[in-house]
Design a protein around this motif. Sequence first.
Motif, mmCIF file in Angstrom:
data_model
loop_
_atom_site.group_PDB
_atom_site.id
_atom_site.type_symbol
_atom_site.label_atom_id
_atom_site.label_comp_id
_atom_site.label_asym_id
_atom_site.label_seq_id
_atom_site.Cartn_x
_atom_site.Cartn_y
_atom_site.Cartn_z
ATOM 1 N N ASN A 69 15.050 8.157 -6.296
ATOM 2 C CA ASN A 69 14.245 6.975 -6.581
ATOM 3 C C ASN A 69 13.811 6.937 -8.044
ATOM 4 N N LEU A 70 13.747 5.728 -8.605
ATOM 5 C CA LEU A 70 13.179 5.511 -9.932
ATOM 6 C C LEU A 70 11.836 4.828 -9.731
ATOM 7 N N THR A 71 10.792 5.295 -10.441
ATOM 8 C CA THR A 71 9.464 4.727 -10.261
ATOM 9 C C THR A 71 8.843 4.348 -11.598
ATOM 10 N N ALA A 72 7.924 3.405 -11.550
ATOM 11 C CA ALA A 72 7.129 3.002 -12.710
ATOM 12 C C ALA A 72 5.723 2.704 -12.214
ATOM 13 N N THR A 73 4.720 3.193 -12.950
ATOM 14 C CA THR A 73 3.319 2.950 -12.598
ATOM 15 C C THR A 73 2.730 1.995 -13.615
ATOM 16 N N ILE A 74 2.065 0.949 -13.140
ATOM 17 C CA ILE A 74 1.439 -0.009 -14.057
ATOM 18 C C ILE A 74 -0.067 0.231 -14.099
ATOM 19 N N THR A 75 -0.707 -0.189 -15.178
ATOM 20 C CA THR A 75 -2.148 -0.018 -15.318
ATOM 21 C C THR A 75 -2.876 -1.054 -14.468
ATOM 22 N N ASN A 76 -4.159 -0.850 -14.288
ATOM 23 C CA ASN A 76 -4.974 -1.741 -13.464
ATOM 24 C C ASN A 76 -5.486 -2.908 -14.317
ATOM 25 N N THR A 77 -4.571 -3.703 -14.833
ATOM 26 C CA THR A 77 -4.886 -4.833 -15.695
ATOM 27 C C THR A 77 -4.264 -6.088 -15.097
#
Length: 69
Positions: A46-54
């Motif tokens: 799996n490839l993952t990306a985490t985004i900020t809480n904006t």
Amino acid sequence: MSIHSNKLESSNSTISFDNSTRIFTLGAGAGYYVFINGTKYNIVSNLTATITNTKGQWYIYMSLSGGVP
């Protein structure tokens, strides 16, 4: 740089987003491959990306770290 991928079968891969952790996941399923500058890379995890809480619109860019998936 040009990137081309083969046809993704919906039964072989998944796309998901977890609202609580803000993690976007491109699931490899049974695997697939991409070509980057003429080199074939097999994607088997799996490839993952985490985004900020904006709040706002997000674009997600997935890369192969170190040139090796």
